[in-house]
Scaffold this motif. Structure first.
Motif, PDB file in Angstrom:
ATOM      1  N   LEU A 125      50.021  57.677  36.756  1.00 22.95           N
ATOM      2  CA  LEU A 125      51.269  57.240  36.142  1.00 22.95           C
ATOM      3  C   LEU A 125      51.087  56.896  34.669  1.00 22.95           C
ATOM      4  O   LEU A 125      51.956  57.177  33.846  1.00 22.95           O
ATOM      5  CB  LEU A 125      51.828  56.023  36.885  1.00 22.95           C
ATOM      6  N   GLY A 126      49.966  56.286  34.333  1.00 24.81           N
ATOM      7  CA  GLY A 126      49.782  55.772  32.981  1.00 24.81           C
ATOM      8  C   GLY A 126      48.972  56.639  32.050  1.00 24.81           C
ATOM      9  O   GLY A 126      48.901  56.355  30.853  1.00 24.81           O
ATOM     10  N   TRP A 127      48.320  57.693  32.577  1.00 22.50           N
ATOM     11  CA  TRP A 127      47.388  58.476  31.767  1.00 22.50           C
ATOM     12  C   TRP A 127      48.023  58.921  30.435  1.00 22.50           C
ATOM     13  O   TRP A 127      49.163  59.330  30.413  1.00 22.50           O
ATOM     14  CB  TRP A 127      46.917  59.703  32.567  1.00 22.50           C
ATOM     15  N   PRO A 128      47.279  58.767  29.297  1.00 25.87           N
ATOM     16  CA  PRO A 128      45.840  58.493  29.175  1.00 25.87           C
ATOM     17  C   PRO A 128      45.470  57.016  29.097  1.00 25.87           C
ATOM     18  O   PRO A 128      44.365  56.684  28.692  1.00 25.87           O
ATOM     19  CB  PRO A 128      45.497  59.196  27.856  1.00 25.87           C
ATOM     20  N   HIS A 129      46.390  56.140  29.495  1.00 22.04           N
ATOM     21  CA  HIS A 129      46.115  54.702  29.464  1.00 22.04           C
ATOM     22  C   HIS A 129      45.975  54.169  30.885  1.00 22.04           C
ATOM     23  O   HIS A 129      46.579  54.680  31.817  1.00 22.04           O
ATOM     24  CB  HIS A 129      47.243  53.964  28.737  1.00 22.04           C
ATOM     25  N   ARG A 130      45.193  53.137  31.036  1.00 24.55           N
ATOM     26  CA  ARG A 130      45.013  52.494  32.340  1.00 24.55           C
ATOM     27  C   ARG A 130      46.004  51.352  32.506  1.00 24.55           C
ATOM     28  O   ARG A 130      46.466  50.762  31.525  1.00 24.55           O
ATOM     29  CB  ARG A 130      43.569  51.970  32.482  1.00 24.55           C
ATOM     30  N   VAL A 131      46.329  51.063  33.755  1.00 18.25           N
ATOM     31  CA  VAL A 131      47.271  49.993  34.074  1.00 18.25           C
ATOM     32  C   VAL A 131      46.474  48.766  34.493  1.00 18.25           C
ATOM     33  O   VAL A 131      45.797  48.791  35.524  1.00 18.25           O
ATOM     34  CB  VAL A 131      48.221  50.424  35.211  1.00 18.25           C
ATOM     35  N   PRO A 132      46.497  47.694  33.718  1.00 15.74           N
ATOM     36  CA  PRO A 132      45.697  46.502  34.054  1.00 15.74           C
ATOM     37  C   PRO A 132      46.034  45.956  35.438  1.00 15.74           C
ATOM     38  O   PRO A 132      47.202  45.904  35.839  1.00 15.74           O
ATOM     39  CB  PRO A 132      46.077  45.501  32.958  1.00 15.74           C
ATOM     40  N   ASP A 133      44.994  45.591  36.172  1.00 13.59           N
ATOM     41  CA  ASP A 133      45.131  44.941  37.483  1.00 13.59           C
ATOM     42  C   ASP A 133      45.923  45.789  38.488  1.00 13.59           C
ATOM     43  O   ASP A 133      46.606  45.255  39.366  1.00 13.59           O
ATOM     44  CB  ASP A 133      45.792  43.560  37.339  1.00 13.59           C
ATOM     45  N   ALA A 134      45.800  47.096  38.367  1.00 17.29           N
ATOM     46  CA  ALA A 134      46.494  47.969  39.319  1.00 17.29           C
ATOM     47  C   ALA A 134      45.956  47.793  40.730  1.00 17.29           C
ATOM     48  O   ALA A 134      46.688  47.897  41.711  1.00 17.29           O
ATOM     49  CB  ALA A 134      46.351  49.431  38.887  1.00 17.29           C
ATOM     50  N   ALA A 135      44.658  47.527  40.849  1.00 15.46           N
ATOM     51  CA  ALA A 135      44.012  47.340  42.144  1.00 15.46           C
ATOM     52  C   ALA A 135      42.790  46.450  41.935  1.00 15.46           C
ATOM     53  O   ALA A 135      42.290  46.328  40.818  1.00 15.46           O
ATOM     54  CB  ALA A 135      43.605  48.682  42.750  1.00 15.46           C
ATOM     55  N   PRO A 136      42.284  45.834  42.995  1.00 15.35           N
ATOM     56  CA  PRO A 136      41.100  44.978  42.845  1.00 15.35           C
ATOM     57  C   PRO A 136      39.871  45.791  42.434  1.00 15.35           C
ATOM     58  O   PRO A 136      39.719  46.951  42.812  1.00 15.35           O
ATOM     59  CB  PRO A 136      40.913  44.380  44.253  1.00 15.35           C
ATOM     60  N   GLY A 137      39.004  45.163  41.660  1.00 12.32           N
ATOM     61  CA  GLY A 137      37.741  45.784  41.296  1.00 12.32           C
ATOM     62  C   GLY A 137      36.637  45.407  42.274  1.00 12.32           C
ATOM     63  O   GLY A 137      36.856  44.670  43.248  1.00 12.32           O
ATOM     64  N   VAL A 138      35.440  45.921  42.028  1.00 16.88           N
ATOM     65  CA  VAL A 138      34.287  45.608  42.872  1.00 16.88           C
ATOM     66  C   VAL A 138      33.835  44.170  42.598  1.00 16.88           C
ATOM     67  O   VAL A 138      33.758  43.731  41.453  1.00 16.88           O
ATOM     68  CB  VAL A 138      33.124  46.583  42.583  1.00 16.88           C
ATOM     69  N   ASP A 139      33.549  43.433  43.647  1.00 12.20           N
ATOM     70  CA  ASP A 139      33.007  42.077  43.514  1.00 12.20           C
ATOM     71  C   ASP A 139      31.487  42.180  43.432  1.00 12.20           C
ATOM     72  O   ASP A 139      30.802  42.275  44.447  1.00 12.20           O
ATOM     73  CB  ASP A 139      33.428  41.215  44.703  1.00 12.20           C
ATOM     74  N   TRP A 140      30.966  42.164  42.209  1.00 20.97           N
ATOM     75  CA  TRP A 140      29.526  42.354  42.007  1.00 20.97           C
ATOM     76  C   TRP A 140      28.719  41.107  42.310  1.00 20.97           C
ATOM     77  O   TRP A 140      27.489  41.136  42.233  1.00 20.97           O
ATOM     78  CB  TRP A 140      29.274  42.812  40.562  1.00 20.97           C
ATOM     79  N   THR A 141      29.393  39.995  42.675  1.00 17.93           N
ATOM     80  CA  THR A 141      28.647  38.778  43.024  1.00 17.93           C
ATOM     81  C   THR A 141      28.172  38.803  44.474  1.00 17.93           C
ATOM     82  O   THR A 141      27.401  37.932  44.889  1.00 17.93           O
ATOM     83  CB  THR A 141      29.523  37.530  42.813  1.00 17.93           C
ATOM     84  N   LYS A 142      28.654  39.801  45.247  1.00 17.88           N
ATOM     85  CA  LYS A 142      28.275  39.899  46.656  1.00 17.88           C
ATOM     86  C   LYS A 142      27.299  41.042  46.865  1.00 17.88           C
ATOM     87  O   LYS A 142      27.448  42.116  46.283  1.00 17.88           O
ATOM     88  CB  LYS A 142      29.514  40.100  47.530  1.00 17.88           C
ATOM     89  N   ALA A 143      26.291  40.806  47.701  1.00 23.76           N
ATOM     90  CA  ALA A 143      25.324  41.852  48.021  1.00 23.76           C
ATOM     91  C   ALA A 143      26.008  42.962  48.808  1.00 23.76           C
ATOM     92  O   ALA A 143      26.865  42.709  49.656  1.00 23.76           O
ATOM     93  CB  ALA A 143      24.165  41.279  48.825  1.00 23.76           C
ATOM     94  N   ALA A 144      25.644  44.193  48.516  1.00 23.26           N
ATOM     95  CA  ALA A 144      26.241  45.329  49.208  1.00 23.26           C
ATOM     96  C   ALA A 144      25.246  46.479  49.253  1.00 23.26           C
ATOM     97  O   ALA A 144      24.384  46.600  48.372  1.00 23.26           O
ATOM     98  CB  ALA A 144      27.525  45.776  48.502  1.00 23.26           C
ATOM     99  N   THR A 145      25.369  47.303  50.264  1.00 23.41           N
ATOM    100  CA  THR A 145      24.542  48.499  50.387  1.00 23.41           C
ATOM    101  C   THR A 145      25.447  49.710  50.506  1.00 23.41           C
ATOM    102  O   THR A 145      26.358  49.734  51.342  1.00 23.41           O
ATOM    103  CB  THR A 145      23.635  48.419  51.636  1.00 23.41           C
ATOM    104  N   TRP A 146      25.199  50.696  49.670  1.00 20.63           N
ATOM    105  CA  TRP A 146      25.955  51.945  49.725  1.00 20.63           C
ATOM    106  C   TRP A 146      25.027  53.052  50.198  1.00 20.63           C
ATOM    107  O   TRP A 146      23.915  53.217  49.685  1.00 20.63           O
ATOM    108  CB  TRP A 146      26.529  52.284  48.348  1.00 20.63           C
TER     109      TRP A 146
END
Length: 415
Positions: free
Chosen positions: A295-316
């Protein structure tokens, strides 16, 4: 990327401009993509304004609610019989206020796609989205493409109609590739890596898949989608379609597009460059992020969706694709290489086979087996044949009828 439909190095066509909200037409507004797009719009009224909505016609109450809340100019339904109930639902919402214009019929979505606006979000499910896709491109609108089937079945038609930068993909995998490709020039791309969750049956052998139920196939571990897309994800047909889509969007040969299984669905896809570097696009599985980017390209829409919580351990995790248990990706590569009407046959036959599975006429493994047989019977398109919309529709009609015949024969034989 001069031959690429979706080229992140090109500004959208027409170039974004103006100080007011961007006018948007949403096709398939009552589906999963459409409802999430409306959520993004409602949270960003200073950036977006929806001027028209279309839907199939099975959820007229929701469509009327959307139209009233967004104050659209035009509402359309593909089912002409739904026009009356839609008018009643709108009247109940609007009261004494003037109603929006109502369009109905198979061509209504294509009419809306050509209305004056900046962008058209095609969130229709199925190849019926082809005419609206072509209409939006012909009208010079930015096409925010979630309807992968229209590109797959009408690839040459869409490529001929689109200008550089006119298509912005919404599928999470292709949005990821679109973003990662900003990291280098086309000549520096070694391969595209499309990630797959693996669906509910990851790790099972082909023998173990024979008796799975519809309920099991509908239990996708990551995404909440409609029944056809969910079962396509269980067979990995959806991933095969995405390989064809990636080839058409980014003009990368099939032998340089890989599929890797990533159950956590945080890495949405990757681009490997010639120097050995790989760029990945990462975000929690939430379709509002790629929708908002479109919808916004070439600009991003702030807070469109949650980001990754890098404070939590995770395995990919990442696993190679099991082509024996899931032959659909290899079949899709073959179909994509054939070109012509072969992708339309593949897609149409699969839709009928999914319906046959859901009604107990085909076993789970019979879906792809039957599609493969229909593709084989269809044969190789004649070299140099120019594709038309009529060719696509004719091929689809034949493929659907043949798939139904084979499913009925399978049921009669008790397979």
């Amino acid at each position: 990327m001069t031959d690429a439909l979706a080229d992140p190095h090109h500004l959208p066509h027409p170039a974004a401009g103006g100080d007011g909200p961007r006018d948007i037409v949403i096709l398939g507004s009552t589906g999963s993509i459409g409802t999430q797009a409306i959520d993004v719009v409602l949270r960003n009224p200073d950036r977006f304004r929806v001027v028209a909505l279309s839907a199939a016609g099975s959820r007229v109450a929701l469509l009327a609610e959307q139209a009233h809340r967004l104050r659209v100019h035009t509402v359309a339904v593909a089912d002409e019989a739904a026009a009356g109930p839609l008018r009643e639902a709108l009247a109940a919402r609007y009261g004494t206020e003037p109603l929006p214009e109502i369009a109905a019929g198979p061509g209504a979505a294509a009419e809306l796609a050509a209305l004056p606006c900046h962008s058209v979000l095609n969130g229709i499910t199925g190849s019926i989205g082809l005419r609206p896709t072509l209409a939006a491109l012909a009208a010079g609108r930015v096409l925010i493409l979630a309807n992968k089937e229209s590109l797959i079945v009408g690839g040459p038609l869409v490529k001929a109609a689109a200008a550089p930068g006119q298509v912005v993909p919404v599928d999470s995998e292709h949005s990821a590739l679109f973003q990662a490709l900003l990291g280098g020039d086309r000549g520096e791309v070694r391969k595209l890596v499309v990630t797959a969750s693996g669906g509910p049956f990851r790790g099972r052998t082909r023998a173990e898949l024979a008796g799975v139920t519809v309920e099991q196939a509908m239990a996708h571990p990551t995404w909440d989608m409609g029944p056809v897309v969910t079962i396509n994800s269980a067979t990995l047909v959806n991933k095969g379609l995405e390989v064809i889509e990636a080839h058409l969007l980014f003009d990368i040969p099939f032998d340089r597009i890989e599929v890797v299984v990533h159950p956590q669905s945080y890495v949405h896809s990757m681009v490997e460059f010639t120097d050995g570097s790989t760029l990945a696009q990462v975000s929690p599985p939430d379709m509002r992020m790629p929708i908002s980017l479109g919808l916004g390209w070439p600009h991003r829409v702030p807070d469109a969706a949650p980001g990754v919580d890098w404070t939590k351990a995770a395995t990919w995790e990442f696993f190679p694709l099991d082509n024996d248990a899931f032959p659909s990706v290899a079949l899709a590569r073959h179909v994509g290489s054939l070109g012509g009407t072969a992708p339309a046959v593949f897609n149409a036959a699969n839709e009928e086979c999914v319906a046959a599975f859901r009604t107990g006429r085909l076993p789970f493994t019979g879906i792809v087996d039957t599609v493969a047989r229909v593709v084989q019977e269809h044969g190789t398109p004649a070299a140099g044949t120019r594709l038309t919309v009529e060719d696509v529709l004719e091929a689809e009609t034949w493929a659907r009828a043949r798939a139904v015949e084979l499913a009925q024969a399978s049921e009669a034989a008790g397979v």
